[in-house]
Enzyme design. Structure first.
Site, mmCIF file in Angstrom:
data_model
loop_
_atom_site.group_PDB
_atom_site.id
_atom_site.type_symbol
_atom_site.label_atom_id
_atom_site.label_comp_id
_atom_site.label_asym_id
_atom_site.label_seq_id
_atom_site.Cartn_x
_atom_site.Cartn_y
_atom_site.Cartn_z
ATOM 1 N N PRO A 1 -27.528 22.289 -12.489
ATOM 2 C CA PRO A 1 -27.911 21.785 -13.408
ATOM 3 C C PRO A 1 -27.314 19.797 -12.856
ATOM 4 O O PRO A 1 -25.747 19.727 -12.961
ATOM 5 C CB PRO A 1 -27.605 21.348 -14.808
ATOM 6 C CG PRO A 1 -27.614 23.574 -14.724
ATOM 7 C CD PRO A 1 -26.582 22.779 -13.022
ATOM 8 N N GLY B 1 -27.522 14.929 -6.409
ATOM 9 C CA GLY B 1 -26.184 14.134 -5.569
ATOM 10 C C GLY B 1 -26.949 13.085 -4.121
ATOM 11 O O GLY B 1 -27.541 13.680 -3.767
ATOM 12 N N MET B 2 -26.264 12.099 -4.019
ATOM 13 C CA MET B 2 -26.618 11.129 -2.680
ATOM 14 C C MET B 2 -26.181 12.079 -1.248
ATOM 15 O O MET B 2 -26.066 11.707 -0.672
ATOM 16 C CB MET B 2 -26.234 9.856 -2.762
ATOM 17 C CG MET B 2 -27.583 9.763 -3.968
ATOM 18 S SD MET B 2 -27.633 7.516 -3.962
ATOM 19 C CE MET B 2 -26.324 7.476 -5.445
ATOM 20 N N ASP C 1 -9.803 20.086 -9.815
ATOM 21 C CA ASP C 1 -9.209 20.040 -8.856
ATOM 22 C C ASP C 1 -10.307 21.827 -7.834
ATOM 23 O O ASP C 1 -11.340 22.039 -7.947
ATOM 24 C CB ASP C 1 -8.111 22.398 -8.900
ATOM 25 C CG ASP C 1 -7.054 22.183 -7.542
ATOM 26 O OD1 ASP C 1 -7.250 21.142 -6.873
ATOM 27 O OD2 ASP C 1 -6.467 23.534 -7.715
#
Length: 567
Positions: free
Chosen positions: A317, A321-322, A372
């Protein structure tokens, strides 16, 4: 003549022993570094210990590959015999699970991932369940005679440092008061009340921690004493933590790894698991510095989940992202991140830079604000475990990484990361109180990262997540950089009114220039959120705030960031 399987197995184990010796030496120096307040040296030691594993794997693999007598080491058919010989060598060791993971690392450094099997390496552990405990004492118990004051004195007297206590009496009084608040009345007067502590002290950043539990009859509570070294004064107890959720945050996946001596790692992890039953074994191994073992435990948990569930991979969800494409398994609290083949035009970086920045985060102090990651190569999943829409999108945006092999989907390279609720989605459904707390913590996250010499770069809400404990964490690393590399500037005043109305800035902008005055509009489309955040953290919009932090970092100051609520 080629080495025998037993000789090759011994050579691999010798490399492991060399790594373990180096690991122990770095870890053993933690006490001295804390006592002498060598904060910069602590950061360097943490990075060195993380790098040590790959360095030792590379050295061992190179020695095997270039030794003429081991000419058959690249023949995968000999590895089942090497593995059997290796099992005999490690059978009586107290760190055999780590030795298995080391063997896997050596094998995968020399062979293709499609040659992995349970015959050639340890996909599943060979450690027998219910193994008898070692005789090496892990903990020490301090038993009450009916007086909490005497009990606390026992604990502190046993944990003296070469640097003196700042105020021993005040520390004892504070601990007693906190126990009185945290324990039921009947437990406080129990003559058998016991504080059981791990014998080894846990060190991380500028703190040291006594970790254990309080035992009374059939009940237990965590018991963690954070110690701080006040420069030029001495050591003091900062607080007492008996709340499981707060201890969980101290051992969070957003923190750097502890320096703690662990002669029998599995027994230390098992003890921590009793304190923190909600933590996965993978997280606990990672928290004490054995991040490769954490990776092994994670992988085994993943394949077990796939074998015992009908979960299917779906896109995570949030806003797409680019640079990265992110998918997840609904019943497995992890996201899988892969690099897209093509980035959005506004992203002036390449694939190698993205990989380097993710690895930078692994080595850097994460101050509880960076998730992490674990890096994997050549995951193979059944095609049927993907939602059709998810698979179609992955094949479209990352065709060089996600390969359709018919019934199997190959993921050549990815990172795994703990799943969180994206901050922008969290705020859509948050109450007024939750919104205030999230915006407060969002600003604190940015400031604490800056204090650790990290500038997130793209600070949009969608790049931060909210953990189950309500903490705001940054997780998108493609634009991350050291704070000291950024040139923070005030926007110059316009000479003419027309300049302010122009579509292009009237001033020059360098590649590392950042103008904090632009943050409010850039970060917040919602005017209410913008006003609320400005009221709490308006200093973030001033270039002088950032320059002040840069000056302190350049002066060698390591700023205090506490992973718990201070009382």
């Amino acid at each position: 003549m080629p080495f025998s399987p037993a000789t090759l197995a011994q050579h691999i184990l010798d490399g492991f022993d060399s790594y373990r010796q180096g690991f122990r030496e770095i870890t053993a120096g933690a006490r001295r570094r804390f006592e002498e307040a060598r904060w910069t040296e602590i950061q360097e030691a943490s990075t060195a210990r993380i790098n040590l594993y790959e360095e030792c794997v590379a050295a061992t693999s190179a020695a095997l590959e270039h030794n003429q007598a081991a000419s058959n080491i690249l023949d995968v058919s000999v590895w089942p015999r090497i593995r059997l010989a290796y099992i005999e060598l490690i059978a009586q060791r107290f760190d055999d699970e780590l030795a298995e993971t080391w063997f896997n690392s050596i094998f995968t450094s020399l062979h293709h991932h499609d040659q992995i099997s349970d015959e050639t390496m340890f996909v599943h552990t060979t450690r027998p369940p219910g193994r008898p405990p070692s005789r090496i004492p892990l903990t020490r118990g301090f038993i009450s005679d009916g007086s909490l004051d005497n009990l606390v004195h026992q604990v502190l007297d046993e944990h003296k440092f070469s640097t003196p206590w700042v105020d021993y009496a005040a520390d004892c009084k504070m601990i007693v008061e906190q126990l009185q608040k945290g324990l039921p009345d009947w437990a406080q007067n129990d003559r058998g009340l016991t504080i059981e502590l791990v014998q080894s002290v846990f060190y991380r950043n500028k703190g040291a921690y006594l970790v254990g539990r309080v035992l009374s009859q059939n009940e237990q509570w965590p018991f963690v004493l954070p110690l701080i070294h006040q420069d030029n004064e001495g050591i003091s107890v900062d607080t007492l933590i008996t709340d499981e959720s707060q201890v969980s945050i101290i051992f969070s996946f957003t923190r750097s790894y502890f320096m703690v001596e662990a002669p029998v790692p599995a027994e230390l992890v098992a003890f921590l698991k009793r304190l923190l039953p909600g933590k996965h074994m993978a997280e606990l191994y990672t928290a004490i510095g054995f991040y490769k073992q954490g990776k092994s435990e994670f992988y085994r948990a993943l394949i077990s989940h796939l074998a015992t569930s009908e979960d299917r991979f779906m896109m995570a969800p949030g806003v797409r992202g680019m640079v990265m494409s992110v998918f997840t398994l609904p019943g497995f609290n992890t996201v899988f991140k892969i690099i897209k083949d093509k980035f959005a035009p506004s992203k002036n970086i390449d694939r190698a830079t993205v990989i380097d920045r993710y690895r930078l985060v692994k080595r850097h102090d994460r101050v509880g604000r960076l998730a992490d990651t674990q890096e994997f190569a050549d995951f193979r999943f059944p095609r049927e475990r993907f939602e059709p829409e998810c698979l179609a999108e992955l094949l479209e945006v990352a065709a060089s990484t996600v390969i359709d092999e018919g019934d199997v989907i190959l993921v050549r390279h990815c990172w795994t990361e703990r799943r969180m609720t994206p901050l922008n989605i969290y705020l859509e459904n948050a109450t007024e109180t939750q919104t205030h707390e999230a915006l407060l913590d969002y600003g604190k996250a940015i400031k604490e990262l800056a204090a650790a010499n990290i500038f997130p770069g793209d600070m949009l809400l969608k790049n931060f997540g909210v953990t189950r404990h309500g903490r705001v964490v940054f997780y998108d690393y493609d634009e991350i950089s050291y704070l000291t590399e950024v040139n923070f500037r005030h926007i110059p005043e316009a000479v003419y009114p027309e300049q302010e109305m122009a579509s292009e800035p009237w001033y020059s902008v360098g590649p590392n220039d950042v103008f904090p005055e632009e943050f409010p509009v850039f970060l917040f489309a919602d005017i209410k959120h913008r006003r609320a955040f400005t009221k709490i953290h308006g200093d973030l919009f001033d270039a002088d705030f950032w320059k002040g932090l840069q000056d302190r970092i350049k002066d060698g100051q390591v700023l205090d960031v506490f992973p718990y609520r201070r009382t």
